[in-house]
Write a protein that holds these residues in place. Structure first.
Motif, PDB file in Angstrom:
ATOM      1  N   ARG A 144       0.851  -1.184   0.000  1.00 17.76           N
ATOM      2  CA  ARG A 144       0.000   0.000   0.000  1.00 17.76           C
ATOM      3  C   ARG A 144       0.888   1.236   0.000  1.00 17.76           C
ATOM      4  N   GLY A 145       0.274   2.393  -0.137  1.00 17.36           N
ATOM      5  CA  GLY A 145       1.043   3.630  -0.228  1.00 17.36           C
ATOM      6  C   GLY A 145       1.758   3.937   1.075  1.00 17.36           C
ATOM      7  N   GLY A 146       2.993   4.368   1.023  1.00 10.41           N
ATOM      8  CA  GLY A 146       3.766   4.705   2.209  1.00 10.41           C
ATOM      9  C   GLY A 146       4.706   5.826   1.865  1.00 10.41           C
ATOM     10  N   PRO A 147       5.639   6.203   2.766  1.00 10.01           N
ATOM     11  CA  PRO A 147       5.973   5.563   4.046  1.00 10.01           C
ATOM     12  C   PRO A 147       4.966   5.907   5.149  1.00 10.01           C
ATOM     13  N   GLY A 148       5.280   5.451   6.365  1.00  8.49           N
ATOM     14  CA  GLY A 148       4.406   5.726   7.503  1.00  8.49           C
ATOM     15  C   GLY A 148       3.069   5.032   7.330  1.00  8.49           C
ATOM     16  N   LEU A 149       2.026   5.616   7.912  1.00  4.05           N
ATOM     17  CA  LEU A 149       0.706   5.003   7.748  1.00  4.05           C
ATOM     18  C   LEU A 149       0.273   5.076   6.289  1.00  4.05           C
ATOM     19  N   GLY A 150       0.698   6.135   5.599  1.00  8.10           N
ATOM     20  CA  GLY A 150       0.437   6.250   4.163  1.00  8.10           C
ATOM     21  C   GLY A 150      -1.027   6.105   3.834  1.00  8.10           C
ATOM     22  N   ASN A 151      -1.342   5.214   2.896  1.00 11.17           N
ATOM     23  CA  ASN A 151      -2.741   4.969   2.569  1.00 11.17           C
ATOM     24  C   ASN A 151      -2.899   3.506   2.188  1.00 11.17           C
ATOM     25  N   ILE A 152      -4.095   3.146   1.744  1.00 13.49           N
ATOM     26  CA  ILE A 152      -4.357   1.728   1.462  1.00 13.49           C
ATOM     27  C   ILE A 152      -4.478   1.451  -0.030  1.00 13.49           C
ATOM     28  N   ARG A 153      -4.054   2.406  -0.848  1.00 12.32           N
ATOM     29  CA  ARG A 153      -4.141   2.200  -2.297  1.00 12.32           C
ATOM     30  C   ARG A 153      -2.955   1.369  -2.789  1.00 12.32           C
ATOM     31  N   PRO A 154      -3.101   0.763  -3.965  1.00 10.22           N
ATOM     32  CA  PRO A 154      -2.033  -0.092  -4.488  1.00 10.22           C
ATOM     33  C   PRO A 154      -0.747   0.695  -4.759  1.00 10.22           C
ATOM     34  N   SER A 155       0.378   0.122  -4.386  1.00  3.56           N
ATOM     35  CA  SER A 155       1.651   0.815  -4.562  1.00  3.56           C
ATOM     36  C   SER A 155       2.761  -0.214  -4.706  1.00  3.56           C
ATOM     37  N   GLN A 156       3.933   0.240  -5.099  1.00  2.55           N
ATOM     38  CA  GLN A 156       5.074  -0.674  -5.223  1.00  2.55           C
ATOM     39  C   GLN A 156       6.281  -0.128  -4.478  1.00  2.55           C
ATOM     40  N   GLY A 157       6.003   0.555  -3.382  1.00  2.00           N
ATOM     41  CA  GLY A 157       7.083   1.225  -2.648  1.00  2.00           C
ATOM     42  C   GLY A 157       7.932   0.314  -1.782  1.00  2.00           C
ATOM     43  N   ASP A 158       7.573  -0.976  -1.695  1.00  2.00           N
ATOM     44  CA  ASP A 158       8.320  -1.862  -0.792  1.00  2.00           C
ATOM     45  C   ASP A 158       9.321  -2.743  -1.525  1.00  2.00           C
ATOM     46  N   TYR A 159       9.655  -2.369  -2.773  1.00  2.00           N
ATOM     47  CA  TYR A 159      10.576  -3.196  -3.561  1.00  2.00           C
ATOM     48  C   TYR A 159      11.943  -3.315  -2.891  1.00  2.00           C
ATOM     49  N   PHE A 160      12.474  -2.183  -2.464  1.00  2.00           N
ATOM     50  CA  PHE A 160      13.790  -2.233  -1.801  1.00  2.00           C
ATOM     51  C   PHE A 160      13.726  -3.134  -0.571  1.00  2.00           C
ATOM     52  N   GLN A 161      12.711  -2.867   0.258  1.00  2.00           N
ATOM     53  CA  GLN A 161      12.581  -3.612   1.506  1.00  2.00           C
ATOM     54  C   GLN A 161      12.547  -5.117   1.219  1.00  2.00           C
ATOM     55  N   ALA A 162      11.779  -5.506   0.205  1.00  2.60           N
ATOM     56  CA  ALA A 162      11.604  -6.931  -0.069  1.00  2.60           C
ATOM     57  C   ALA A 162      12.857  -7.545  -0.688  1.00  2.60           C
ATOM     58  N   THR A 163      13.466  -6.839  -1.627  1.00  2.68           N
ATOM     59  CA  THR A 163      14.537  -7.483  -2.404  1.00  2.68           C
ATOM     60  C   THR A 163      15.909  -7.342  -1.753  1.00  2.68           C
TER      61      THR A 163
END
Ligand SMILES: Cc1ncc(C[n+]2csc(CCOP(=O)(O)OP(=O)(O)O)c2C)c(N)n1
Ligand code: SF4
Lengths: 179, 259, 353
Positions: free
Chosen positions: C108-127
């Motif tokens: 979902r949208g971030g950082p922080g609480l951000g929002n609940i819409r679709p996002s791809q901001g966690d690529y770094f974190q995951a990979t």
């Protein structure tokens, strides 16, 4: 061919069920299909909507920036979506509830007194099935028999009375629009 | 003519609550704002709204606020209060926020006797995320993650947070109220005001638990929801003062809040 | 025969996991993935030996998964945004202890609480591992509901094969949408159960640990993990290459962004621009070789992400010096339309000409 439809109304009017049953029917017809509901806090505010894409090829995006068809059950939905509909698109509205009409001229509008029709049939809640009848008459995307089967599947209700009223409501909507 | 009903100064001028009809959050907000007005501390109040239905509280309260991540309100409030002991600091939390993910922060803030106030909104479900089971969900109560009803063996028991925290020497004042009727709203107001006063007097940690209707996720009408609090919920969570430490004792028991 | 059903993405994950033999799920509510725990609450407990726990937090959930995995169960947790951040300590620990497990992140949208819409901001974190220390997790990124079903099953197989946490990285849109799926037959579980704790009985007691105080021993453990990661990197890359035969431009996109890209490709055709798609399915290991091979004959690569540019770095690592790389990003929970993306691409390459 890919056509996209947005169903929109108040939460509790059954818009999500309309989209879901339609998507299910389209799947049964052998189409590619996606169903995307609005989710989260935006639903809490009282309006609900969903987008169904139906196609004979892979559907890239399930979002409809310019829906071909729009089915609206309340006035706020009409205002929200009327400007998004593609030029030449079809708009179906429940005229028992919505007195406003879109200002745009480049689309075809079908005003269906769905709540009145449903009430006459003895179940005011079946108005969305009336709408579906009219919608499928005009768009011919799913055959009536197939749609009704899908509706029964997704509602999971085997109660005879429910099945009966839905069939009647669907036919009434279907027959309301002249071919 | 005397105006008898007006918007508290501590609420913003123009907004519509996003809460569902019959939701306890809107009532609690109003009550808190009235108290802040009455104590004349709008200019020195700092609030900490949670992740939960009340996350947008900063759109309603016209006081300084910082949103906390889910469950971390008491830690954020600790940081604020230690740096600004002169401020009235309150954290506002739901039952998931406080009693599940944030139980460690809550417990230890209480145990340190942090001199701030927690407003604990107990609606026995996760409101914002759509009605999942909360730590305070009653036995046999249905939720989206306890579809057949809460089962003690598999899901544990409803947690009596106020009673548990009352056992900690660091806590000064704990009361459980509800906002399901005008009379109970008056009592809630009295309780919160007392808790805030204790804080202003440096007497240590206070918590006001509010049994709060969530008609949407309880799948009830607002009126039935209010009735359910009387008939069912308050049997599990009895209303009343749970702990009230006398002023002298507060000093001894470690409030010592000039640090 | 398994028939086609119309199901919501999140529920598909639950169903696919149960079919793949997942018997332990722990999770904490967070939008837009609530239907996963809800599906498990409803269905996992009905399966013999199936355990569903709504944990008190995401931290607890991942550690419950670690415990269940150490005891030999196929175990899964799921979350989004802030909840995935909280799991990182546990994921790091599972990587160190070489425990299998599946972690679903519906971004979902971030950082922080951000929002609940679709996002791809966690690529770094995951990979990049996501937590502390020198480790990797396998990361799979489905683009359709069918792939969601298939990759959920594969995730359990990969987790067992390599004794590694596997991340299924999708977003709120795939989680919420319905598409027809056919559940494939799961493969029988294959793993070497040496590590599984059952009680020592009369035999030798086992330990599973991550604390290795001697730096030389820790170093050896790091190299051992690294050898495993190299095998994975060599054998487990996955990607889809679409419509690139005649293409002048190759869009590189994954997940929901790749769906938008496919829509854009059709419209680019109308503008007389021939475009294709390179869609990484495994984000770690990143399909570097496959992408580089494509750069042997194609010279224009256009990276599109629903972030400010994260996978872009992996594309650069793969193609720097081989090809031109352009980028378009929409962070914050915005899903652009295929029309918008097509227009951006038209403008980009008109300018170039
Ligand atoms: C780490 C993390 N996990 C989960 C969430 C999602 N989340 C937001 S609010 C909430 C719970 C809301 O319930 P409650 O605290 O009881 O407050 P209410 O909404 O009922 O007022 C959850 C689980 C989050 N924001 N962060
Ligand atoms: S979901 Fe419940 S707690 Fe949230 S705003 Fe609605 S009534 Fe209030």
């Amino acid at each position: 061919m890919i056509v996209k439809t947005i169903f929109s109304g108040f939460g509790g009017q059954g818009v999500l069920m309309m989209g879901y049953s339609f998507a299910h029917g389209a799947m049964s017809e052998g189409y590619e299909v996606t169903y995307l509901p609005a989710y989260g806090a935006e639903v809490r505010g009282g309006t609900a909507n969903c987008t169904v894409a139906v196609g004979d090829e892979e559907i890239a995006s399930p979002i409809a920036s310019e829906p071909d068809y729009l089915v609206v059950l309340n006035t706020p939905s009409l205002y929200t979506f009327q400007n998004r509909i593609a030029a030449g698109g079809l708009l179906f509205l429940n005229s028992s509830i919505i007195s406003a009409r879109p200002s745009r001229q480049d689309m075809e509008v079908f005003a269906i007194p769905a709540s009145d029709i449903a009430e006459e049939l003895g179940n005011a809640r079946a108005f969305n099935t009336v709408m579906m009848g009219a919608f499928l008459k005009r768009t011919s995307l799913v055959k009536p028999e197939i749609y009704l089967k899908s509706l029964e599947t997704v509602m999971g209700s085997k109660k005879k009375a429910v099945v009966e009223i839905n069939r009647k409501a669907f036919s009434a909507g279907y027959d309301f629009l002249k071919a | 003519m005397k105006k008898v009903f007006s918007r508290p100064e501590s609420l913003r001028k123009k907004f519509v609550f996003h809460y569902c009809p019959g939701c306890g959050h809107s009532i609690a907000h109003r009550v808190i704002a009235e108290i802040i007005d009455e104590l004349g501390v709008r200019g020195t109040t700092i609030g900490v709204p949670p992740a939960g239905c009340a996350v947008l509280a900063y759109n309603y309260f016209d006081v300084d606020m910082i949103e906390a991540m889910h469950g971390r309100g008491p830690a954020v409030a600790t940081g604020i209060k230690r740096v600004r002991p002169e401020c009235l600091v309150f954290s506002y939390q739901g039952d998931g926020d406080l009693a599940a993910i944030g139980i460690a922060e809550t417990f230890h803030a209480a145990n340190r006797g942090e001199n701030f106030t927690i407003i604990f909104m107990n609606n026995a479900v996760y409101g914002m995320t759509g009605g999942q089971m909360a730590p305070t969900t009653l036995l046999d109560q249905k939720s989206t993650t306890s579809p057949p009803g809460r089962n003690a063996v598999l899901d544990g028991y409803p947690v009596q947070i106020s009673e548990i925290l009352a056992m900690l020497p660091g806590t000064a004042y704990i009361e459980r109220c509800t906002v399901n009727s005008p009379a109970n709203i008056v009592k809630t107001k009295r309780a919160i005001k007392k808790a805030f006063q204790y804080q202003l007097d440096g007497r240590g940690f206070s918590l006001i638990e509010i049994l709060s209707p969530c008609p949407t996720n309880w799948k009830m009408s607002p009126i039935d929801a209010c009735r359910w609090i009387d008939d069912v919920m308050s049997k599990q969570f009895p209303i009343g003062v749970i702990k009230d430490t006398p002023a002298e004792a507060a000093g001894k028991e470690g409030a010592g809040h000039d640090r | 025969m398994n028939s086609k059903v119309l199901m919501q993405g999140n529920r598909i994950i639950g169903e696919a996991a149960i079919r793949a033999g997942c018997r332990f799920y722990a999770g904490y509510p967070i939008t837009p993935q609530n239907e996963i725990p809800e599906y498990m609450a409803e269905n996992l407990r009905k399966v013999e030996g199936g355990v569903f726990i709504q944990s008190e937090s995401e931290i607890a959930a991942i550690n419950m998964v670690a415990g269940a995995a150490s005891a030999g169960a196929r175990a899964m947790t799921s979350s989004s945004g802030p909840g995935i951040s909280l799991k990182q300590e546990g994921i790091s620990s599972m990587a160190a202890q070489e425990l299998p497990g599946v972690i679903v992140n519906m971004m979902r949208g971030g950082p922080g609480l951000g929002n609940i819409r679709p996002s791809q901001g966690d690529y770094f974190q995951a990979t990049r591992g996501g937590g502390h220390g020198d480790y990797r997790t396998i990361v799979l990124a489905p683009g359709t509901c069918q792939e969601l079903a298939d990759l959920t099953m594969d995730a359990f197989d990969l987790a067992d094969r390599y004794r590694i946490p596997v991340v299924l990285l999708a977003d709120g849109m795939i989680g919420q949408m319905m598409e027809p799926v056919v559940f494939k037959e799961p493969k029988p579980r294959q793993y070497s159960a040496d590590y599984v704790l059952k009680g020592a009985g009369t035999g030798k007691a086992k330990t599973i640990k991550g604390l290795i105080l001697d730096p030389l021993d820790m170093e050896e453990h790091n190299w051992k993990l690294d050898r495993k990661y190299r095998v994975i990197a060599a054998k487990e890359t996955r990607c889809e290459i679409f419509n690139t035969d005649e293409a002048d431009i190759v869009i590189v996109a994954y997940g929901t962004a790749a769906r938008v890209a496919k829509g854009a490709i059709k419209r680019l055709g109308d503008h007389g621009i021939k475009a294709g798609l390179f869609r990484p399915i495994s984000l770690w290991p990143f399909p570097t070789e496959e992408l580089r091979r494509l750069a042997g004959t194609r010279k224009k690569f256009f990276v599109f992400e629903m972030s400010t540019g994260q996978m872009l770095e992996d594309v650069r690592l793969a193609l720097q010096g081989y090809a031109d790389i352009a980028f378009h990003g929409r962070p914050g929970g915005v899903v652009p339309t295929p029309v918008e993306l097509a227009n951006v691409i038209v403008r980009q390459y008109r300018r170039d000409r």
